[in-house]
Every structure is written in C-alpha cells, then in structure tokens.
Design a protein around this motif. Structure first.
Motif, PDB file in Angstrom:
ATOM      1  N   ARG A 177      -3.469  -2.849   9.637  1.00  8.94           N
ATOM      2  CA  ARG A 177      -2.930  -3.567   8.484  1.00  8.94           C
ATOM      3  C   ARG A 177      -3.622  -3.079   7.220  1.00  8.94           C
ATOM      4  N   THR A 178      -2.897  -3.067   6.126  1.00  9.15           N
ATOM      5  CA  THR A 178      -3.520  -2.739   4.844  1.00  9.15           C
ATOM      6  C   THR A 178      -4.257  -3.971   4.341  1.00  9.15           C
ATOM      7  N   LEU A 179      -5.562  -3.833   4.090  1.00  7.82           N
ATOM      8  CA  LEU A 179      -6.367  -4.984   3.691  1.00  7.82           C
ATOM      9  C   LEU A 179      -6.599  -5.020   2.181  1.00  7.82           C
ATOM     10  N   ALA A 180      -6.768  -3.850   1.595  1.00  2.00           N
ATOM     11  CA  ALA A 180      -7.023  -3.805   0.155  1.00  2.00           C
ATOM     12  C   ALA A 180      -6.809  -2.380  -0.338  1.00  2.00           C
ATOM     13  N   THR A 181      -6.575  -2.268  -1.636  1.00  7.83           N
ATOM     14  CA  THR A 181      -6.363  -0.948  -2.237  1.00  7.83           C
ATOM     15  C   THR A 181      -7.188  -0.855  -3.506  1.00  7.83           C
ATOM     16  N   ARG A 182      -7.665   0.325  -3.776  1.00  7.19           N
ATOM     17  CA  ARG A 182      -8.452   0.527  -4.992  1.00  7.19           C
ATOM     18  C   ARG A 182      -8.000   1.821  -5.661  1.00  7.19           C
ATOM     19  N   LYS A 183      -7.764   1.758  -6.969  1.00  8.29           N
ATOM     20  CA  LYS A 183      -7.340   2.965  -7.701  1.00  8.29           C
ATOM     21  C   LYS A 183      -8.409   3.375  -8.690  1.00  8.29           C
ATOM     22  N   GLN A 184      -8.654   4.680  -8.763  1.00  9.94           N
ATOM     23  CA  GLN A 184      -9.653   5.178  -9.709  1.00  9.94           C
ATOM     24  C   GLN A 184      -9.069   6.327 -10.506  1.00  9.94           C
ATOM     25  N   HIS A 185      -9.206   6.240 -11.837  1.00  9.79           N
ATOM     26  CA  HIS A 185      -8.631   7.257 -12.724  1.00  9.79           C
ATOM     27  C   HIS A 185      -9.757   8.028 -13.387  1.00  9.79           C
ATOM     28  N   ILE A 186      -9.728   9.343 -13.272  1.00 11.12           N
ATOM     29  CA  ILE A 186     -10.789  10.153 -13.861  1.00 11.12           C
ATOM     30  C   ILE A 186     -10.161  11.328 -14.598  1.00 11.12           C
ATOM     31  N   ASN A 187     -10.509  11.465 -15.885  1.00  8.70           N
ATOM     32  CA  ASN A 187      -9.892  12.519 -16.697  1.00  8.70           C
ATOM     33  C   ASN A 187     -10.659  13.836 -16.653  1.00  8.70           C
ATOM     34  N   GLY A 235      -7.300  -2.100   8.474  1.00  9.89           N
ATOM     35  CA  GLY A 235      -8.097  -2.737   9.514  1.00  9.89           C
ATOM     36  C   GLY A 235      -7.266  -3.061  10.729  1.00  9.89           C
ATOM     37  N   CYS A 236      -7.926  -3.036  11.894  1.00 11.51           N
ATOM     38  CA  CYS A 236      -7.249  -3.427  13.136  1.00 11.51           C
ATOM     39  C   CYS A 236      -7.301  -4.951  13.239  1.00 11.51           C
ATOM     40  N   PRO A 237      -6.148  -5.615  13.416  1.00  9.71           N
ATOM     41  CA  PRO A 237      -6.153  -7.082  13.465  1.00  9.71           C
ATOM     42  C   PRO A 237      -6.836  -7.612  14.731  1.00  9.71           C
ATOM     43  N   CYS A 239      -9.648  -5.758  16.886  1.00  6.53           N
ATOM     44  CA  CYS A 239     -11.094  -5.503  16.980  1.00  6.53           C
ATOM     45  C   CYS A 239     -11.765  -5.473  15.612  1.00  6.53           C
ATOM     46  N   LYS A 240     -10.976  -5.596  14.525  1.00  6.13           N
ATOM     47  CA  LYS A 240     -11.488  -5.673  13.149  1.00  6.13           C
ATOM     48  C   LYS A 240     -12.105  -4.372  12.641  1.00  6.13           C
ATOM     49  N   THR A 241     -11.980  -3.299  13.395  1.00  3.52           N
ATOM     50  CA  THR A 241     -12.485  -2.019  12.916  1.00  3.52           C
ATOM     51  C   THR A 241     -11.694  -1.579  11.684  1.00  3.52           C
ATOM     52  N   GLN A 242     -12.415  -0.990  10.715  1.00  3.87           N
ATOM     53  CA  GLN A 242     -11.740  -0.592   9.480  1.00  3.87           C
ATOM     54  C   GLN A 242     -11.797   0.914   9.275  1.00  3.87           C
ATOM     55  N   ARG A 243     -10.873   1.405   8.452  1.00  6.16           N
ATOM     56  CA  ARG A 243     -10.925   2.799   8.021  1.00  6.16           C
ATOM     57  C   ARG A 243     -10.374   2.902   6.604  1.00  6.16           C
ATOM     58  N   ILE A 244     -10.744   3.984   5.939  1.00  5.38           N
ATOM     59  CA  ILE A 244     -10.299   4.172   4.561  1.00  5.38           C
ATOM     60  C   ILE A 244      -9.418   5.414   4.499  1.00  5.38           C
ATOM     61  N   GLU A 245      -8.235   5.243   3.959  1.00  6.23           N
ATOM     62  CA  GLU A 245      -7.360   6.386   3.721  1.00  6.23           C
ATOM     63  C   GLU A 245      -7.365   6.658   2.233  1.00  6.23           C
ATOM     64  N   GLN A 246      -7.674   7.890   1.860  1.00 10.11           N
ATOM     65  CA  GLN A 246      -7.708   8.204   0.439  1.00 10.11           C
ATOM     66  C   GLN A 246      -6.693   9.286   0.112  1.00 10.11           C
TER      67      GLN A 246
END
Ligand SMILES: [Zn+2]
Length: 295
Positions: A177-187, A235-237, A239-246
């Motif tokens: 499941r998607t738990l949260a998203t974060r956006k970062q802008h760098i010029n 996150g896995c609903p 076992c609660k293991t998480q991963r980050i996709e960037q």
C-alpha cells in the motif's frame, strides 16, 4: 485455490465494473449521440475501445488489490471474456434502447443481427481536422468493429499486466500500500547530485536521513531544469515491512520528463516505520536550516 473468498470478491468487482461501463457508454451514446468506444486515432488505432475495455475490466484490478489475490491465468481469462463481451453488450444496449422519432422501438421491428449489420455498414467516418465525412463505410464497418474488438481485448489485458507489475511483499505476497509521498524540487544540478548521493548514505531511522528527505529548497520556483524527486513510501499491510520507491523527473520547457536511470527502490530494514518522517511530523533536529549537513 488459496483465498477462495477473495477470488469471489474479485469476480464480483469485475462484474460491477463491466455493468457500470456498459451502462455508462450506452447512456452517453443515447444522450449525446457519440459512441465513446468508436473513438480512434488515425482510424485504425482503437483508443476509445482500449479505454472502454480497460474500464470494463478495471474491477478485476481494484478487486485484486483489495483482496490481495495474485493475478492467475484464470483472472486473465475472465478479463479477456469481460472485455470482449463489453463491446457486444454496448451494441445490445444501444439496440434495445433505440426508439425512432415516430415512437417505434427498433427492437420490436428488427432482430439484433439485422440491426448490427445496418449500424456497422452505414456508420460514417469523419476524418481529419475538418471532420470530412467519407460517406457510409459499407463492409469496412465490419473491419472497424474488428479493430475495436482487438482494442477492447488489449485494454482488458493491460489491466492484468498492470496488476502483475504492482509491487508485492516478497515474504507474504500481499500488495504493498502507498503510505506517504514526498516531493523535493532542486534547481541546482550540483546540489541535486549531493542530495541524491547522500539521501540513503545514512541510516533511515537517523536524523540525517530525515533532514535530506525533508529538504525541498526550490518548490516555489519551478522552472526549466528543475529536478523533482518523488519518493513514495510503500508498506506491506501484513508484516508492515516498508520500502521506498523514488522517481526522478526533470522539468523541460513545458512538462516533466522521467529520468528512468535515476529511479531506485530501497528496502527498509524490518521494524522501522518511516511514515512520520515522510509526513514531516518527525522534524530533523534543527528546523528551517537552509541546507542539510553536507557529509
Ligand atoms: Zn509482508
């Protein structure tokens, strides 16, 4: 079959999306006179049919995600059958609801196959910007219907492959499941590469990681050349293991372009929950610092 109840639930979702799509397309065509699924690109690419086929099969996709059932060959069969039936059901819906101006119901006068023959061969193609009418298509109408049929199937099959590509927890085979998203802008390119190299250099449960993840210097001045890093915490609903996709995208003259070589997928050690770091609730030790420590 494992998770039998889940597979039944998926079948119900699939039947619902099928019925809703057929009803919607029929109503739109009745009200506006425009048949959504006949929309094509350069006459032969049945874009409207692909979209309609995908919509009809979408219940299988969302149902599978909800009930955590993996895509099986049986699901593929269902998806193909539903996508193929959708075209026929829409034709039938139009046939059974068509009332002529003199109040006569078409279905009372002619059979479905006769209606189909008339409809397909007397359809008019409109080509180009000027929408030039090419006249009745005649027997070519059957070819058009066949192209559209292929479009429906392709649209349905696409939902199956989307499902197969959906990230799964390796140990419990549940959909993440998607738990949260974060956006970062760098010029600045240099700043971006420093950020990119440093983000995962530190332990993800430490303050340096939080600082780098919350670093977003140029979100108010997006321009050509701005680099945007979008990090999604999954996150896995079970076992609660998480991963980050960037994903990293670069702003061109008008829109964002993907840079696939910079995409990365990072597994988070068991027992670490990064939701609050992603949501900015855990703030890195010193607030409002211009830039994280360059390690
Ligand atoms: Zn799991």
């Amino acid at each position: 079959m494992k998770n039998f109840g889940g597979h039944v639930g998926v079948a119900v979702f699939g039947a619902l999306s099928f019925a809703l799509t057929v009803a919607l397309v029929t109503v739109i065509s009745r009200v506006t006179g425009f048949n959504l699924f006949s929309l094509s690109v350069w006459i032969v690419i049945p874009a409207g049919a692909m979209i309609t086929g995908a919509a009809a099969a979408s219940g299988y996709y969302f149902g599978s995600l909800l009930f955590h059932t993996r895509p099986t060959w049986f699901l593929l069969v269902q998806v193909i059958v539903v996508a193929a039936l959708a075209q026929l059901a829409i034709y039938y819906g139009e046939y059974s609801t068509l009332v002529l101006q003199n109040g006569v119901r078409v279905a009372d006068r002619i059979g479905f196959s006769e209606y189909m023959d008339l409809t397909l061969t007397s359809a008019h193609l409109r080509v180009g910007r000027a929408q030039t009418d090419t006249g009745a298509v005649g027997s070519f109408g059957y070819w058009l219907a066949a192209f559209q049929f292929v479009g429906f199937i392709l649209g349905g099959v696409a939902t199956y492959f989307f499902l197969r590509r959906h990230p799964v927890c390796q140990s419990c085979s549940r959909y993440l499941r998607t738990l949260a998203t974060r956006k970062q802008h760098i010029n600045d390119n240099e700043v971006f590469s420093t950020y990119y190299d440093n983000l995962f250099k530190h332990p993800v449960d430490g303050p340096e990681f939080a600082e780098w993840l919350q670093y977003d210097p140029d979100n108010k001045q997006i321009k050509e050349g701005t680099v945007l890093a979008t990090s999604t915490l999954k996150g896995c609903p079970h076992c609660k293991t998480q991963r980050i996709e960037q994903r990293v995208t670069l702003h061109g003259k008008k829109d964002w372009k993907d840079i696939p070589t910079l995409a990365r997928n990072i597994a988070i050690p068991d027992g670490i929950d990064l939701r609050s770091v992603f949501k900015g609730e855990v703030n890195a030790s010193r607030q409002q610092r211009a830039e994280p420590t360059l390690a």
